[in-house]
Design a protein around this motif. Structure first.
Motif, PDB file in Angstrom:
ATOM      1  N   ALA A  82       0.833  -1.210   0.000  1.00  0.00           N
ATOM      2  CA  ALA A  82       0.000   0.000   0.000  1.00  0.00           C
ATOM      3  C   ALA A  82       0.866   1.258   0.000  1.00  0.00           C
ATOM      4  O   ALA A  82       0.598   2.206  -0.748  1.00  0.00           O
ATOM      5  CB  ALA A  82      -0.929  -0.011   1.206  1.00  0.00           C
ATOM      6  N   LEU A  83       1.913   1.277   0.836  1.00  0.00           N
ATOM      7  CA  LEU A  83       2.811   2.425   0.885  1.00  0.00           C
ATOM      8  C   LEU A  83       3.466   2.701  -0.460  1.00  0.00           C
ATOM      9  O   LEU A  83       3.469   3.831  -0.945  1.00  0.00           O
ATOM     10  CB  LEU A  83       3.931   2.172   1.898  1.00  0.00           C
ATOM     11  N   VAL A  84       4.045   1.647  -1.049  1.00  0.00           N
ATOM     12  CA  VAL A  84       4.797   1.822  -2.297  1.00  0.00           C
ATOM     13  C   VAL A  84       3.867   2.168  -3.444  1.00  0.00           C
ATOM     14  O   VAL A  84       4.207   3.010  -4.293  1.00  0.00           O
ATOM     15  CB  VAL A  84       5.653   0.573  -2.593  1.00  0.00           C
ATOM     16  N   ASN A  85       2.694   1.563  -3.493  1.00  0.00           N
ATOM     17  CA  ASN A  85       1.734   1.906  -4.556  1.00  0.00           C
ATOM     18  C   ASN A  85       1.302   3.366  -4.452  1.00  0.00           C
ATOM     19  O   ASN A  85       1.189   4.057  -5.465  1.00  0.00           O
ATOM     20  CB  ASN A  85       0.523   0.979  -4.520  1.00  0.00           C
ATOM     21  N   ASN A  86       1.068   3.841  -3.228  1.00  0.00           N
ATOM     22  CA  ASN A  86       0.700   5.247  -3.036  1.00  0.00           C
ATOM     23  C   ASN A  86       1.841   6.157  -3.482  1.00  0.00           C
ATOM     24  O   ASN A  86       1.613   7.149  -4.178  1.00  0.00           O
ATOM     25  CB  ASN A  86       0.357   5.504  -1.563  1.00  0.00           C
ATOM     26  N   LEU A  87       3.075   5.809  -3.106  1.00  0.00           N
ATOM     27  CA  LEU A  87       4.238   6.605  -3.515  1.00  0.00           C
ATOM     28  C   LEU A  87       4.362   6.640  -5.035  1.00  0.00           C
ATOM     29  O   LEU A  87       4.558   7.716  -5.621  1.00  0.00           O
ATOM     30  CB  LEU A  87       5.516   6.038  -2.891  1.00  0.00           C
ATOM     31  N   ARG A  94       2.904  13.607 -10.258  1.00  0.00           N
ATOM     32  CA  ARG A  94       3.741  14.764  -9.948  1.00  0.00           C
ATOM     33  C   ARG A  94       3.208  15.577  -8.772  1.00  0.00           C
ATOM     34  O   ARG A  94       3.268  16.806  -8.761  1.00  0.00           O
ATOM     35  CB  ARG A  94       3.921  15.647 -11.178  1.00  0.00           C
ATOM     36  N   ARG A  95       2.684  14.846  -7.772  1.00  0.00           N
ATOM     37  CA  ARG A  95       2.156  15.508  -6.583  1.00  0.00           C
ATOM     38  C   ARG A  95       3.209  15.655  -5.496  1.00  0.00           C
ATOM     39  O   ARG A  95       2.948  16.288  -4.477  1.00  0.00           O
ATOM     40  CB  ARG A  95       0.944  14.738  -6.048  1.00  0.00           C
ATOM     41  N   ILE A  96       4.382  15.055  -5.707  1.00  0.00           N
ATOM     42  CA  ILE A  96       5.483  15.231  -4.762  1.00  0.00           C
ATOM     43  C   ILE A  96       6.729  15.649  -5.532  1.00  0.00           C
ATOM     44  O   ILE A  96       6.841  15.404  -6.727  1.00  0.00           O
ATOM     45  CB  ILE A  96       5.764  13.961  -3.935  1.00  0.00           C
ATOM     46  N   ALA A 141       7.944   6.994   1.365  1.00  0.00           N
ATOM     47  CA  ALA A 141       6.576   6.475   1.257  1.00  0.00           C
ATOM     48  C   ALA A 141       5.788   6.733   2.544  1.00  0.00           C
ATOM     49  O   ALA A 141       4.603   7.093   2.487  1.00  0.00           O
ATOM     50  CB  ALA A 141       6.599   4.986   0.925  1.00  0.00           C
ATOM     51  N   LEU A 142       6.423   6.566   3.692  1.00  0.00           N
ATOM     52  CA  LEU A 142       5.754   6.869   4.960  1.00  0.00           C
ATOM     53  C   LEU A 142       5.414   8.359   5.053  1.00  0.00           C
ATOM     54  O   LEU A 142       4.327   8.729   5.492  1.00  0.00           O
ATOM     55  CB  LEU A 142       6.637   6.452   6.141  1.00  0.00           C
ATOM     56  N   ALA A 143       6.347   9.218   4.632  1.00  0.00           N
ATOM     57  CA  ALA A 143       6.098  10.664   4.663  1.00  0.00           C
ATOM     58  C   ALA A 143       4.951  11.052   3.733  1.00  0.00           C
ATOM     59  O   ALA A 143       4.226  12.008   4.002  1.00  0.00           O
ATOM     60  CB  ALA A 143       7.367  11.427   4.285  1.00  0.00           C
ATOM     61  N   CYS A 144       4.779  10.302   2.654  1.00  0.00           N
ATOM     62  CA  CYS A 144       3.738  10.595   1.667  1.00  0.00           C
ATOM     63  C   CYS A 144       2.391   9.980   2.010  1.00  0.00           C
ATOM     64  O   CYS A 144       1.395  10.257   1.332  1.00  0.00           O
ATOM     65  CB  CYS A 144       4.152  10.064   0.291  1.00  0.00           C
TER      66      CYS A 144
END
Length: 159
Positions: A82-87, A94-96, A141-144
């Protein structure tokens, strides 16, 4: 992380820009907590997610005692996916903004080498190549995680 892996601390602003990063290893747990706590204080004690797998649980507890706004995020196969897919989605959209290579070469290297593999059982495994690290990827990924799209759910109960 203490011996083989790295501790990576990333701070992002509301615009999805990395405004602070720190990466270190072979540092005593108390020093790690003090180092992360000082950076957290410098940025107004932002909410942070902490990997609480393995040795992460006592570090998480120490960060809470030190006044950090830490929440536990135990890494499992599903939660890491879930983390990596979100990242990946945030990068594609281009949201980060990722720091330039010269500012944080380790993060860029890890992002470029991170891979998806299908096991013999047919499950997808996400990781860095053998002998490489993924600590920067997971920290980013955690920060995002708070930037992920949300679906609001509502529940009611009538007796």
């Amino acid at each position: 992380a203490k011996i083989e892996d790295y501790t990576v601390f990333v701070v992002m602003n509301a615009r999805g820009e990395v405004v602070f990063r720190d990466r270190f290893r072979r540092v005593d747990w108390a020093v790690q907590v003090a180092r992360v706590g000082a950076a957290s204080e410098r940025y107004g004690h932002p909410r942070m997610l902490v990997d609480t797998t393995g040795q992460g649980e006592p570090v998480y507890e120490s960060l809470r005692v030190a006044g950090c706004s830490a929440r536990a995020y135990p890494l499992s196969s599903a939660s890491k996916t879930a983390l990596v897919n979100n990242l990946a989605m945030l990068i594609e959209q281009r949201r980060i903004t990722i720091p330039r290579t010269e500012l944080f070469p380790e993060m860029v290297d890890e992002l470029e080498s991170f891979e998806y593999n299908v096991t013999d059982e047919g499950t997808v495994r996400m990781s860095s190549p053998l002998g490489a690290h993924d600590d920067c990827v997971i920290s980013l990924a955690l920060a995002c995680w708070e930037l992920r799209p949300r679906t609001e759910l509502f529940a009611t109960w009538a007796g």
